[in-house]
Design an enzyme around this catalytic site. Structure first.
Site, mmCIF file in Angstrom:
data_model
loop_
_atom_site.group_PDB
_atom_site.id
_atom_site.type_symbol
_atom_site.label_atom_id
_atom_site.label_comp_id
_atom_site.label_asym_id
_atom_site.label_seq_id
_atom_site.Cartn_x
_atom_site.Cartn_y
_atom_site.Cartn_z
ATOM 1 N N SER A 1 39.410 32.497 46.287
ATOM 2 C CA SER A 1 39.524 33.810 46.480
ATOM 3 C C SER A 1 40.475 33.820 47.777
ATOM 4 O O SER A 1 41.767 33.441 47.715
ATOM 5 C CB SER A 1 38.228 34.578 46.729
ATOM 6 O OG SER A 1 38.193 35.580 46.810
ATOM 7 N N ASP B 1 36.763 38.067 36.120
ATOM 8 C CA ASP B 1 36.599 38.336 37.727
ATOM 9 C C ASP B 1 36.682 39.781 37.822
ATOM 10 O O ASP B 1 37.670 40.346 37.695
ATOM 11 C CB ASP B 1 37.803 37.598 38.199
ATOM 12 C CG ASP B 1 37.934 37.557 39.546
ATOM 13 O OD1 ASP B 1 37.326 38.394 40.301
ATOM 14 O OD2 ASP B 1 38.649 36.828 40.294
ATOM 15 N N HIS C 1 33.924 35.666 39.252
ATOM 16 C CA HIS C 1 34.908 35.333 40.651
ATOM 17 C C HIS C 1 34.537 34.251 41.079
ATOM 18 O O HIS C 1 35.657 33.486 41.520
ATOM 19 C CB HIS C 1 34.761 36.587 41.502
ATOM 20 C CG HIS C 1 35.608 36.530 42.797
ATOM 21 N ND1 HIS C 1 37.129 36.569 42.766
ATOM 22 C CD2 HIS C 1 35.262 36.338 43.956
ATOM 23 C CE1 HIS C 1 37.521 36.452 43.750
ATOM 24 N NE2 HIS C 1 36.574 36.444 44.561
#
EC number: 3.1.1.1
Length: 246
Positions: free
Chosen positions: A93, A192, A222
């Site tokens: 991320s 995600d 995610h």
């Protein structure tokens, strides 16, 4: 109740080093299993923990991307100071965004952005993520529902300047992705819901290197490093690292 918070970690192995970078509102536990997996196969792994993370959420809002980038660079410099000349970067991320930034800032052998955003769905989505993190942290501390509600009311009054700064960081990195010449392996979860998954195609298409690949993980969300396909992710990241010109 004593809360055990995650800390930075270093798993010493061979000469090849990997900097492992966690996400926004995450902590080093997000990349610990990946670090163990790579370390068992000969890699040295180091994961810094960003300021304001793994601590009460009230501290998070007083830090921002500049602080976290400094933590990333300190992690890189730590590996250099320990004698590691060859370093790859692997991030989840926001950590993936930082891995890309490293790619055009310092010498990096290879880059693995995992579920890395190139644009944010909206500040509101991010804000809800912070509130959810804050609530969960307070539960983790063992506070009563009444106390949590009271503290959350106060927390919601806090200005979240961090979110705008985060959007600016992501926009800046996106503008520089075409300056990346290191081999890149883009990892993206199909399910995600935190980021716009088109980000994976943007990264893949815009990095300048010819040595690049993109893989979609059909069963994952995610936090792909902790999800049901994590073993496959570990294996794929390892195989990518093994092919690099160390």
């Amino acid at each position: 109740m004593k809360v055990v918070t995650p800390k930075p970690f270093t798993f010493k192995g061979g000469d090849k080093a990997v900097l492992l970078l966690h996400g926004f509102t995450g902590n080093t536990a997000d990349v610990r299993m990946l670090g163990r997996y790579l370390n068992e196969r000969g890699y040295t792994c180091h994961a810094p923990q960003y300021e304001g993370h793994g601590v009460p959420p009230e501290e998070l809002v007083h830090t921002g991307p500049e602080d976290w980038w400094k933590n990333v660079m300190d992690g890189y410099e730590y590996l250099k100071s320990e004698g590691y000349e060859s370093i790859a970067a692997c991030g989840l991320s926001l950590g993936g965004v930082f891995s890309l930034k490293l790619g055009y800032t310092v010498p990096i052998k290879g880059i693995v952005p995992m579920c890395a955003p190139m644009h944010i769905k909206s500040e509101e989505v991010m804000y809800q993520g912070v509130l959810s993190y804050a609530r969960n942290y307070k539960k983790f501390e063992g506070k009563s529902p009444e106390q949590i509600e009271e503290e959350m009311k106060e927390f919601e009054k806090t200005p979240m300047n961090t979110l705008k700064a985060l959007q600016d960081l992501i926009a800046d990195v996106r503008n520089n992705v075409d300056m990346i010449y290191s081999p890149t392996f883009v990892v993206q979860a199909r399910h995600d819901h935190m980021i716009n998954t088109e980000s994976a195609n943007i990264i893949y298409n815009e990095v300048e290197t010819d040595d690049k690949q993109l893989k979609w993980y059909e069963e994952s969300g995610h936090v792909i490093t902790l999800d049901k396909e994590r073993d496959l992710v570990h294996q794929d990241v390892y195989e990518f690292l093994e092919k690099l010109d160390w």
